[in-house]
Write a protein that holds these residues in place. Sequence first.
Motif, PDB file in Angstrom:
ATOM      1  N   VAL A 448      17.653  49.643  44.393  1.00 10.08           N
ATOM      2  CA  VAL A 448      17.382  48.714  43.288  1.00 10.08           C
ATOM      3  C   VAL A 448      16.953  47.352  43.841  1.00 10.08           C
ATOM      4  N   LEU A 449      17.610  46.914  44.878  1.00 12.13           N
ATOM      5  CA  LEU A 449      17.281  45.619  45.484  1.00 12.13           C
ATOM      6  C   LEU A 449      15.836  45.604  45.979  1.00 12.13           C
ATOM      7  N   PHE A 450      15.387  46.707  46.551  1.00 15.66           N
ATOM      8  CA  PHE A 450      14.020  46.784  47.051  1.00 15.66           C
ATOM      9  C   PHE A 450      13.016  46.535  45.924  1.00 15.66           C
ATOM     10  N   HIS A 451      13.220  47.188  44.779  1.00 15.34           N
ATOM     11  CA  HIS A 451      12.298  47.040  43.654  1.00 15.34           C
ATOM     12  C   HIS A 451      12.382  45.630  43.052  1.00 15.34           C
ATOM     13  N   VAL A 452      13.586  45.072  42.981  1.00 13.40           N
ATOM     14  CA  VAL A 452      13.743  43.727  42.416  1.00 13.40           C
ATOM     15  C   VAL A 452      13.056  42.685  43.295  1.00 13.40           C
ATOM     16  N   LEU A 453      13.285  42.781  44.598  1.00 17.41           N
ATOM     17  CA  LEU A 453      12.640  41.831  45.509  1.00 17.41           C
ATOM     18  C   LEU A 453      11.127  41.971  45.456  1.00 17.41           C
ATOM     19  N   ASP A 454      10.672  43.205  45.356  1.00  8.78           N
ATOM     20  CA  ASP A 454       9.225  43.444  45.322  1.00  8.78           C
ATOM     21  C   ASP A 454       8.587  42.858  44.060  1.00  8.78           C
ATOM     22  N   GLN A 455       9.333  42.814  42.973  1.00 10.88           N
ATOM     23  CA  GLN A 455       8.796  42.317  41.712  1.00 10.88           C
ATOM     24  C   GLN A 455       8.969  40.797  41.557  1.00 10.88           C
ATOM     25  N   GLN A 456      10.086  40.260  42.007  1.00 12.86           N
ATOM     26  CA  GLN A 456      10.404  38.866  41.718  1.00 12.86           C
ATOM     27  C   GLN A 456       9.984  37.889  42.822  1.00 12.86           C
ATOM     28  N   LEU A 457       9.852  38.344  44.035  1.00  9.99           N
ATOM     29  CA  LEU A 457       9.515  37.427  45.129  1.00  9.99           C
ATOM     30  C   LEU A 457       8.043  37.551  45.528  1.00  9.99           C
ATOM     31  N   THR A 458       7.184  37.650  44.526  1.00 10.95           N
ATOM     32  CA  THR A 458       5.741  37.713  44.792  1.00 10.95           C
ATOM     33  C   THR A 458       5.144  36.305  44.820  1.00 10.95           C
ATOM     34  N   HIS A 459       3.979  36.183  45.443  1.00 11.40           N
ATOM     35  CA  HIS A 459       3.240  34.910  45.530  1.00 11.40           C
ATOM     36  C   HIS A 459       4.094  33.790  46.126  1.00 11.40           C
ATOM     37  N   LEU A 460       4.916  34.153  47.069  1.00 11.60           N
ATOM     38  CA  LEU A 460       5.713  33.170  47.813  1.00 11.60           C
ATOM     39  C   LEU A 460       5.150  33.030  49.222  1.00 11.60           C
ATOM     40  N   LYS A 461       5.196  31.841  49.725  1.00  9.12           N
ATOM     41  CA  LYS A 461       4.831  31.633  51.119  1.00  9.12           C
ATOM     42  C   LYS A 461       5.749  32.471  52.009  1.00  9.12           C
ATOM     43  N   ALA A 462       5.189  33.057  53.062  1.00  5.74           N
ATOM     44  CA  ALA A 462       5.954  34.009  53.871  1.00  5.74           C
ATOM     45  C   ALA A 462       7.265  33.419  54.376  1.00  5.74           C
ATOM     46  N   SER A 463       7.223  32.200  54.864  1.00  8.16           N
ATOM     47  CA  SER A 463       8.445  31.584  55.393  1.00  8.16           C
ATOM     48  C   SER A 463       9.458  31.328  54.284  1.00  8.16           C
ATOM     49  N   CYS A 464       8.971  31.006  53.083  1.00 12.19           N
ATOM     50  CA  CYS A 464       9.885  30.789  51.960  1.00 12.19           C
ATOM     51  C   CYS A 464      10.522  32.099  51.511  1.00 12.19           C
ATOM     52  N   LYS A 465       9.718  33.153  51.479  1.00 11.61           N
ATOM     53  CA  LYS A 465      10.260  34.466  51.114  1.00 11.61           C
ATOM     54  C   LYS A 465      11.306  34.909  52.125  1.00 11.61           C
ATOM     55  N   GLN A 466      11.038  34.668  53.384  1.00  9.14           N
ATOM     56  CA  GLN A 466      12.008  35.037  54.422  1.00  9.14           C
ATOM     57  C   GLN A 466      13.298  34.240  54.256  1.00  9.14           C
ATOM     58  N   SER A 467      13.161  32.959  53.923  1.00 15.88           N
ATOM     59  CA  SER A 467      14.344  32.124  53.733  1.00 15.88           C
ATOM     60  C   SER A 467      15.166  32.602  52.544  1.00 15.88           C
ATOM     61  N   LEU A 468      14.488  32.951  51.447  1.00 13.16           N
ATOM     62  CA  LEU A 468      15.209  33.459  50.283  1.00 13.16           C
ATOM     63  C   LEU A 468      15.906  34.782  50.597  1.00 13.16           C
ATOM     64  N   THR A 469      15.210  35.644  51.324  1.00 14.59           N
ATOM     65  CA  THR A 469      15.801  36.931  51.702  1.00 14.59           C
ATOM     66  C   THR A 469      17.042  36.719  52.558  1.00 14.59           C
ATOM     67  N   ARG A 470      16.949  35.773  53.493  1.00 17.50           N
ATOM     68  CA  ARG A 470      18.089  35.470  54.358  1.00 17.50           C
ATOM     69  C   ARG A 470      19.251  34.932  53.530  1.00 17.50           C
ATOM     70  N   THR A 471      18.945  34.074  52.558  1.00 12.97           N
ATOM     71  CA  THR A 471      19.995  33.517  51.699  1.00 12.97           C
ATOM     72  C   THR A 471      20.666  34.613  50.877  1.00 12.97           C
ATOM     73  N   PHE A 472      19.845  35.513  50.328  1.00 16.21           N
ATOM     74  CA  PHE A 472      20.420  36.587  49.519  1.00 16.21           C
ATOM     75  C   PHE A 472      21.290  37.506  50.373  1.00 16.21           C
ATOM     76  N   ARG A 473      20.873  37.756  51.602  1.00 14.09           N
ATOM     77  CA  ARG A 473      21.685  38.623  52.468  1.00 14.09           C
ATOM     78  C   ARG A 473      23.073  38.014  52.670  1.00 14.09           C
ATOM     79  N   ARG A 474      23.114  36.715  52.890  1.00 13.24           N
ATOM     80  CA  ARG A 474      24.415  36.070  53.099  1.00 13.24           C
ATOM     81  C   ARG A 474      25.268  36.178  51.842  1.00 13.24           C
ATOM     82  N   GLU A 475      24.634  35.960  50.685  1.00 14.96           N
ATOM     83  CA  GLU A 475      25.386  36.055  49.440  1.00 14.96           C
ATOM     84  C   GLU A 475      25.885  37.490  49.208  1.00 14.96           C
TER      85      GLU A 475
END
Length: 600
Positions: A448-475
């Motif tokens: 489910v997480l794969f599909h949500v990230l694929d849908q909601q984290l579009t059109h983000l700068k690569a470094s910003c997407k990576q930062s958000l992914t890192r933040t979500f992993r910690r949470e």
Amino acid sequence: MFKMGEKAEEGSRTWVKLTGRFGKKLRQQDPKTEEADSDRSDSPEEAGRRLSVREEELLSRVQPDQEGEDLLCRDLELLKLQILTTVRRSFAGDPDADLASAVAVLRQQETLDRHREGGGCRWRPLKCLGAHNALLADVAEFRLAEAARDADRDGAGGLSTPLKRQVCGAGKRVKEDLLRCARTLQPCYDPDLDVLNIYAGLCHQSFAARLSDAVQAGPDVDECAYLLFWVNTFYPREILKHEELRGKLKSDCLGALLPREQVRQLEERVAKNKEERLCSWLHKVLQREEENWSGGKMPEVIDDFFFCPLAVDVIQVIDGSLADSDYFSGGDRTDSRWIAAHLENFLLSYKKSLEKLSQGNDEHATTWMKAHLACQEQLRDYVGRRAEDQPGSQESGRCEAILDELRDFVSVAFTRPIHEHLKVYYRQLWTPGWCDGSLPVMDSLLEVLFHVLDQQLTHLKASCKQSLTRTFRRELEVEYARRMTKSRLKGEQDWAAAARRMLDDARKMDDFFRVAGCDESRCFGQMPVNVEAPHLGSIRKDMLAFARKFLDFRCKLSDPASSTIVGGAEEVLTPTDRKLTLFFGPKARQWLRSRLSGNY
């Protein structure tokens, strides 16, 4: 040619100019002057030697020779004028081949003044050196006045006001004269006379007086800035520290061009104007961005990610203000503090605007928030570089803190909806079905997480997407640890199975986030769990170590109240455990408590 008695005005002094006909008239008046006339036709050095011989002859006579003394007095004055005329021409830009000779005679006459002191000679002291220095003072004053007048008349450099043109003309004349003095005039003087520093001091004094008069005349703001540029930047850097004057000019002995009070007066007027302009510029940048949000416009798309120019505009405004500060202040960065303070105020206003934007909670607001993730990254990098250039700056530290808060706020705006999608799977963690493997909780959650990230984290700068992914992993890991503390598993076998399942989940999460571009080290799978002899105390301790390893809070803890992290576990905290909890700050600790209690 000038006749006897004719005078040439230059500066504030009057110089008698000698002519070839002067000697002819003297011969008509008295035939005894033939020898004196030959003195004037020689070089200054040769004429000085001849007059010295005549002086010795007069002093050696038993009976005074009144007529001879009169002629000697007159010829010595004429020699003095010849020396000064040669010096004047040389310093006024017309090199004279007899300058070295004239300087030699000047030293000779100074020596004779000392030897004849108290000897009753009415022609001594001749005071050639004093007259020479007074001449240089008038030459310096005249040449600076001439340069200022010519520059104003000719519109030097396209400068906009008479004050600027006059200051520029006089200042450049100082530079030209000092370089010519160092190149061609100083070698004609003995080192102990140090004519370069004498003349530099006179030029400095004259130029300083002109600048002081300009300040008292009430210049406008633009002229104040130009005066500061000369006082703090161009004059000390381009003139006093010129490579040809290095090691020769004693610039430290010259003093300041303007008194500190006048410099402060100029700086206050310029700083006030610059502050007003900076505030206006920053306000317009944010206002324009807010108008774009409210007007229904969409952010630009660059390289397939949403982008807004706010950070670029702000950085240009701040850098421009700092460049102006360096230009006027000579690079001492005294204005950088108030510039940083205005940046701090801007960031606070920017944060409030984004908080208001996020309340829209629609696709339009989400699109702009994605654009501002890249914007915040640019601002954070910029402020970080400035903090490195100015270690210990409190203003830079506060700016970084605001940007950290803004990053956390925007990150939560993106991660909170994702957690909502995963709540159903969170509730299944650390249950008997998860423990025995009958519920594939982690597999379902990551799918489910794969599909949500694929849908909601579009059109983000690569470094910003990576930062958000890192933040979500910690949470996610915090949530995993929270569910662990609420587990109702009992018995050693259940805890052993849970430990094995936890390590299996860790491997799956590592693989998932590695593919997602999260480059954090694989610390979760390294938690020491003894599956052979587990007991409640050790598991709780491992859970605390797990939480401390993966949470990345930047604020410091003022009191190590680590028992508030997980209630009832204080007895298992060692001194090392307490030191590790210093990574939690007051806000972070409060947030963690709410996470652990499920109130998010």
